[in-house]
Enzyme design. Structure first.
Site, mmCIF file in Angstrom:
data_model
loop_
_atom_site.group_PDB
_atom_site.id
_atom_site.type_symbol
_atom_site.label_atom_id
_atom_site.label_comp_id
_atom_site.label_asym_id
_atom_site.label_seq_id
_atom_site.Cartn_x
_atom_site.Cartn_y
_atom_site.Cartn_z
ATOM 1 N N SER A 108 0.836 -1.201 0.000
ATOM 2 C CA SER A 108 0.000 0.000 0.000
ATOM 3 C C SER A 108 0.875 1.257 0.000
ATOM 4 O O SER A 108 1.706 1.414 -0.896
ATOM 5 C CB SER A 108 -0.956 -0.080 1.201
ATOM 6 O OG SER A 108 -2.087 0.699 0.998
ATOM 7 N N ASP A 213 -9.976 -5.991 -4.106
ATOM 8 C CA ASP A 213 -9.532 -4.875 -3.256
ATOM 9 C C ASP A 213 -10.543 -3.725 -3.374
ATOM 10 O O ASP A 213 -10.690 -3.137 -4.448
ATOM 11 C CB ASP A 213 -8.135 -4.399 -3.709
ATOM 12 C CG ASP A 213 -7.517 -3.382 -2.748
ATOM 13 O OD1 ASP A 213 -8.272 -2.640 -2.087
ATOM 14 O OD2 ASP A 213 -6.277 -3.332 -2.659
ATOM 15 N N HIS A 241 -7.508 -5.884 0.047
ATOM 16 C CA HIS A 241 -6.335 -5.061 0.312
ATOM 17 C C HIS A 241 -5.335 -5.782 1.238
ATOM 18 O O HIS A 241 -4.127 -5.595 1.129
ATOM 19 C CB HIS A 241 -6.764 -3.730 0.933
ATOM 20 C CG HIS A 241 -5.718 -2.664 0.845
ATOM 21 N ND1 HIS A 241 -5.224 -2.215 -0.365
ATOM 22 C CD2 HIS A 241 -5.045 -1.961 1.798
ATOM 23 C CE1 HIS A 241 -4.308 -1.291 -0.149
ATOM 24 N NE2 HIS A 241 -4.178 -1.124 1.146
HETATM 25 N N1 TYC Z 1 -2.849 3.456 1.384
HETATM 26 C C1 TYC Z 1 -3.444 2.998 2.650
HETATM 27 C C2 TYC Z 1 -2.394 2.235 3.413
HETATM 28 O O1 TYC Z 1 -1.228 2.426 3.232
HETATM 29 C C3 TYC Z 1 -4.650 2.132 2.400
HETATM 30 C C4 TYC Z 1 -5.774 2.861 1.762
HETATM 31 C C5 TYC Z 1 -5.901 2.910 0.393
HETATM 32 C C6 TYC Z 1 -6.729 3.438 2.554
HETATM 33 C C7 TYC Z 1 -6.987 3.565 -0.177
HETATM 34 C C8 TYC Z 1 -7.808 4.104 2.003
HETATM 35 O O2 TYC Z 1 -9.000 4.792 0.101
HETATM 36 C C9 TYC Z 1 -7.931 4.155 0.642
HETATM 37 N N2 TYC Z 1 -2.770 1.349 4.319
#
Ligand code: TYC
Length: 265
Positions: A108, A213, A241
């Site tokens: 992420s 995801d 995710h």
């Molecule tokens: N990028 C976030 C992380 O590092 C996760 C995430 C992605 C949260 C998209 C919200 O809309 C989103 N955990």
């Protein structure tokens, strides 16, 4: 190949829940290392020649980026260059700990920092695996950020582990700050986070993405695949995710196989 992992927090699950072919570490050491003016917390295990650093997502602890987990103080903030800072800290932490060359595993936000680290330090990076990551912010992403901004709407299951680390109030505030921080990129042309850096990446790169995801849409891994030379995309049909936590065996085997593959060039 024995692998040396640097990780903490939730990514410990990679080792704990794994039933992968090799049992991970016999020994685990943890410490704090002053890097770029901040005491960064890390955990280290294994003894092999192939070093790997795990870069966590937002508010999830791995090696703890500045302002996250046990690398506090300082408080976390999200200036426009926060991904650059995390990338630099990760690389400098590894170098300060004596690693000359290493691979990056980034989830992420950690994957975004890994992309930047690989692009800016091609001579230091062996291989890279990223999952659930994006190089730009689209309108669709903005809609999702808006929907998840207020953590009081999250399930207790999602919120509790974060609140345990940060306390409810700090977590809510920091998450909102993260949303504001990531939204800043939408004001740039193409919502650019690191699009321009992708062609500079030279290391073998594996992109993993969960087809289910709900927060990082599938346009992102395809975009990365197109712009990172020689990269490969592995889709997990039922992955969301947190695919590495949900399917640890499949994930670990995939990553291990990729890290062990001999390079042709
Ligand atoms: N990028 C976030 C992380 O590092 C996760 C995430 C992605 C949260 C998209 C919200 O809309 C989103 N955990």
């Amino acid at each position: 190949m024995a692998t040396c992992l640097i990780s903490a927090g939730r990514l410990r699950n990679l080792r704990r829940t794994t039933t992968a072919r090799h049992s991970y570490c016999s020994s685990l050491t943890c410490g704090r290392q002053n890097v770029n003016g901040v005491d960064l917390y890390y955990e280290k295990t294994g003894t092999g020649k192939h070093a790997v650093v795990l870069l966590p997502g937002a508010l999830v602890v791995g090696w703890d980026p500045r302002g996250y987990g046990l690398s506090r103080p300082p408080d976390r903030d999200f200036p426009l260059d926060f991904f650059e800072n995390d990338a630099r800290d990760a690389v400098d932490l590894m170098r300060t700990l004596g690693f000359v060359k290493f691979s990056l595993l980034g989830w992420s936000d950690g994957g975004i920092a890994a992309l930047i680290a690989a692009a800016k330090n091609p001579a230091l990076i062996n291989k890279m695996v990223i999952w659930g990551s994006n190089a730009f912010v689209s309108q669709q992403d903005l809609d999702i950020y808006k929907a998840v901004c207020d953590v009081s709407t999250w399930s207790t299951r999602m919120r509790a582990p974060m609140e345990e680390v940060y306390g409810a109030e700090v977590f809510a505030k920091t998450w909102e700050a993260w949303v504001n921080g990531i939204e800043q990129f939408a004001h740039r042309p193409q919502g650019n986070i690191c699009i321009d850096l992708l062609p500079l990446i030279r290391c073998p790169t594996l992109i993993i993405h969960g087809e289910k995801d709900p927060i990082v849409p599938s346009c992102h891994p395809y975009f990365l695949l197109k712009h990172i030379r020689g990269s490969r995309l592995h889709l997990m049909p039922d992955g969301k995710h947190n695919l590495h936590l949900r399917f640890p065996e499949e994930f670990n085997n995939l990553v291990e196989d990729f890290l062990q593959e001999r390079q042709n060039d």
